[in-house]
Enzyme design. Structure first.
Site, PDB file in Angstrom:
ATOM      1  N   GLY A  35     -10.869  -4.879  12.506  1.00  0.00           N
ATOM      2  CA  GLY A  35     -10.650  -3.535  11.981  1.00  0.00           C
ATOM      3  C   GLY A  35     -11.816  -2.633  12.351  1.00  0.00           C
ATOM      4  O   GLY A  35     -12.634  -2.981  13.226  1.00  0.00           O
ATOM      5  N   ASP A  36     -11.961  -1.503  11.669  1.00  0.00           N
ATOM      6  CA  ASP A  36     -12.979  -0.533  12.088  1.00  0.00           C
ATOM      7  C   ASP A  36     -14.407  -1.095  12.045  1.00  0.00           C
ATOM      8  O   ASP A  36     -15.201  -0.825  12.948  1.00  0.00           O
ATOM      9  CB  ASP A  36     -12.861   0.780  11.306  1.00  0.00           C
ATOM     10  N   THR A  85     -15.478  -4.318  12.395  1.00  0.00           N
ATOM     11  CA  THR A  85     -15.649  -5.276  13.503  1.00  0.00           C
ATOM     12  C   THR A  85     -15.738  -4.531  14.837  1.00  0.00           C
ATOM     13  O   THR A  85     -16.568  -4.852  15.696  1.00  0.00           O
ATOM     14  CB  THR A  85     -14.451  -6.255  13.530  1.00  0.00           C
ATOM     15  N   ILE A  98      -4.209  -4.578   7.907  1.00  0.00           N
ATOM     16  CA  ILE A  98      -2.992  -4.242   7.157  1.00  0.00           C
ATOM     17  C   ILE A  98      -3.025  -2.778   6.743  1.00  0.00           C
ATOM     18  O   ILE A  98      -1.999  -2.173   6.521  1.00  0.00           O
ATOM     19  CB  ILE A  98      -2.807  -5.129   5.900  1.00  0.00           C
ATOM     20  N   ASP A  99      -4.247  -2.214   6.646  1.00  0.00           N
ATOM     21  CA  ASP A  99      -4.372  -0.843   6.128  1.00  0.00           C
ATOM     22  C   ASP A  99      -3.888   0.223   7.111  1.00  0.00           C
ATOM     23  O   ASP A  99      -3.681   1.368   6.735  1.00  0.00           O
ATOM     24  CB  ASP A  99      -5.833  -0.543   5.775  1.00  0.00           C
ATOM     25  N   MET A 124      -3.013  -2.344  -1.334  1.00  0.00           N
ATOM     26  CA  MET A 124      -4.302  -2.136  -0.664  1.00  0.00           C
ATOM     27  C   MET A 124      -4.313  -0.796   0.077  1.00  0.00           C
ATOM     28  O   MET A 124      -3.274  -0.189   0.301  1.00  0.00           O
ATOM     29  CB  MET A 124      -4.621  -3.300   0.253  1.00  0.00           C
ATOM     30  N   GLU A 148      -5.120   1.272  -3.836  1.00  0.00           N
ATOM     31  CA  GLU A 148      -6.348   0.893  -4.563  1.00  0.00           C
ATOM     32  C   GLU A 148      -7.415   1.994  -4.490  1.00  0.00           C
ATOM     33  O   GLU A 148      -8.264   2.110  -5.376  1.00  0.00           O
ATOM     34  CB  GLU A 148      -6.912  -0.418  -4.014  1.00  0.00           C
ATOM     35  N   HIS A 189      -4.134  -9.751  -2.291  1.00  0.00           N
ATOM     36  CA  HIS A 189      -4.174 -10.473  -1.015  1.00  0.00           C
ATOM     37  C   HIS A 189      -2.838 -11.081  -0.611  1.00  0.00           C
ATOM     38  O   HIS A 189      -2.727 -11.610   0.499  1.00  0.00           O
ATOM     39  CB  HIS A 189      -5.283 -11.538  -1.059  1.00  0.00           C
ATOM     40  N   ARG A 229      -1.931  -9.750   2.582  1.00  0.00           N
ATOM     41  CA  ARG A 229      -2.641 -10.180   3.798  1.00  0.00           C
ATOM     42  C   ARG A 229      -2.235 -11.562   4.275  1.00  0.00           C
ATOM     43  O   ARG A 229      -2.567 -11.970   5.386  1.00  0.00           O
ATOM     44  CB  ARG A 229      -4.156 -10.175   3.537  1.00  0.00           C
TER      45      ARG A 229
HETATM   46  O1  F6P Z   1      -9.292  -3.908   5.071  1.00  0.00           O
HETATM   47  C1  F6P Z   1      -8.277  -4.626   4.486  1.00  0.00           C
HETATM   48  C2  F6P Z   1      -8.534  -4.857   3.046  1.00  0.00           C
HETATM   49  O2  F6P Z   1      -7.426  -5.617   2.739  1.00  0.00           O
HETATM   50  C3  F6P Z   1      -8.655  -3.658   2.104  1.00  0.00           C
HETATM   51  O3  F6P Z   1      -7.507  -2.929   1.861  1.00  0.00           O
HETATM   52  C4  F6P Z   1      -9.233  -4.300   0.882  1.00  0.00           C
HETATM   53  O4  F6P Z   1      -9.888  -3.407   0.061  1.00  0.00           O
HETATM   54  C5  F6P Z   1     -10.193  -5.274   1.478  1.00  0.00           C
HETATM   55  O5  F6P Z   1      -9.677  -5.633   2.747  1.00  0.00           O
HETATM   56  C6  F6P Z   1     -10.418  -6.492   0.642  1.00  0.00           C
HETATM   57  O6  F6P Z   1     -11.201  -7.390   1.335  1.00  0.00           O
HETATM   58  P1  F6P Z   1     -11.750  -8.792   0.756  1.00  0.00           P
HETATM   59  O7  F6P Z   1     -11.152  -8.997  -0.595  1.00  0.00           O
HETATM   60  O8  F6P Z   1     -11.299  -9.808   1.740  1.00  0.00           O
HETATM   61  O9  F6P Z   1     -13.199  -8.681   0.704  1.00  0.00           O
END
Ligand code: F6P
Length: 365
Positions: A119-120, A122, A143-144, A186, A239, A289, A292
């Site tokens: 994602g952004d 990385t 996913i966002d 999310m 969120e 999650h 995800r």
């Molecule tokens: O970037 C994806 C994402 O799913 C966000 O929407 C969420 O806030 C975050 O990752 C949560 O990440 P983790 O719980 O894995 O630290």
């Protein structure tokens, strides 16, 4: 042990996982082997693997049967930024620049190119490594759906499919009990999941970070529905949604993570506030999650395969420093340098927002 004979590329997966990453790994590996006779190295646990030289060879058999598998067979982390690497020092944390280790390990792998799937966050690190001379390309994953420079990222379709199913299930119980039910999805800064799953699931109120909400407007919308005989309402909330003039709900701080703030809990806060204002029972569900995990949708498998295939071509053509991206129906490339100017937000006047308003959806403003 690395041989000296073949052309070679490496692949790593960084940041939060999402459905479809394995489909990219499979596409990259199969194409590199079949079309270009390359060897493929899988870096383990994202940049953590590059810092500590953890990798495995990927051959054809390793990637057979992983198309439908969620997660990433290479592992990932959202904590290992080589330029700001957290080290536990007694009871406190200190941060080190470990980019020299990364450069040394990449040099030793003798690769023609590195494919960074992320994602952004990385991809921003990828850009910095590219500036230090690492031959790499990026593949957008989230996913966002908020990576700048691509119309869509793989993982998004799977996430909205799961979120929509969640909303559908909540619908029937909300209806039976005449309740106000909130479904939290999310989306930290961008409300793509809430908007798409909210519209697909027939949400009555959809709250996204881009449009700060006003409690009175939500109350008015729910009361209007009740006057019309609709005794239940579904609120789909991202969120990262926040009240006008207020802040997003912070769930926890992760000190050793590149992005330290984790959001969450807005559905409970808002549910309690609405319960008091409306005198009606509310219930909140956090999809979390679930969005995800699990198998990617056919759309995401196809998109991931296309992006993985294109990434190998970029390496072959030495188009380093680029991210493979989607523009309309086509795949193209986008400079990694510009990815960091994101995130990609839902724009004001976006067609689906307007379509939602036109059918009576309340966006809290
Ligand atoms: O970037 C994806 C994402 O799913 C966000 O929407 C969420 O806030 C975050 O990752 C949560 O990440 P983790 O719980 O894995 O630290």
């Amino acid at each position: 042990m690395i041989s000296n004979k073949k052309r070679r590329l490496a692949i790593l997966t960084g940041g939060g996982d999402c459905p479809g990453i394995n489909a990219v790994i499979r596409a990259v590996t199969k194409k590199a082997i079949l079309e270009y006779g390359m060897e493929v190295i899988g870096i383990l646990d994202g940049y953590e693997g590059l810092i500590h030289n953890k990798y495995r060879e990927l051959n054809f058999d390793d990637v057979s049967g992983i198309l439908t598998l969620g997660g990433t067979i290479l592992g990932t982390t959202n904590k290992a930024n080589p330029f700001h690497y957290a080290v536990q020092d007694g009871s406190s944390l200190r941060f080190e620049n470990r980019s020299a280790d990364v450069l040394k390990n990449i040099e030793a792998l003798k690769i023609e190119g590195l494919v960074c799937v992320g994602g952004d966050g990385t991809l921003w690190i990828s850009h910095q490594l590219h500036q230090l001379g690492v031959p790499l390309v990026g593949v957008p994953k989230t996913i966002d759906n908020d990576v700048k420079g691509t119309d869509i990222s793989f993982g998004f379709d799977s996430a909205i499919t799961i979120a929509t199913e969640g909303i559908d299930r909540i619908h029937t119980t909300a209806q039976s009990h005449h309740r106000i039910m909130l479904v939290e999805v999310m989306g930290r800064k961008a409300g793509w999941i809430a908007l798409y799953a909210g519209i697909a699931g027939g949400g009555d109120v959809i709250l996204i970070p881009e449009i700060p909400y006003n409690l009175e407007k939500i109350v008015a919308c729910i009361n209007k529905r009740r006057e019309q005989g609709r005794l239940f309402s579904i609120i789909v909330v991202a969120e990262g949604a926040m009240p006008s003039g207020g802040e997003a709900a912070i769930k926890r701080i992760v000190p050793d993570s590149a992005e330290q703030i984790r959001l969450g809990g807005i559905s409970l806060i808002l549910g309690n506030q609405l319960e008091k204002l409306l005198g009606l029972e509310t219930r909140s569900v956090v999809m979390g999650h679930l969005q995800r995990g699990g198998t990617p949708t056919p759309f995401d498998r196809i998109l991931a395969t296309r992006l993985g295939s294109k990434a190998v071509d970029l390496i072959k053509d030495k188009h380093y420093g680029q991210m493979v991206s989607v523009a309309g129906d086509h795949l193209t490339e986008f400079p990694l340098e510009q990815v960091a100017t994101g995130p990609r937000l839902v724009p004001a006047g976006y067609e689906l927002l307007e379509a939602g308003r036109a059918i009576g959806t309340c966006f809290g403003n």
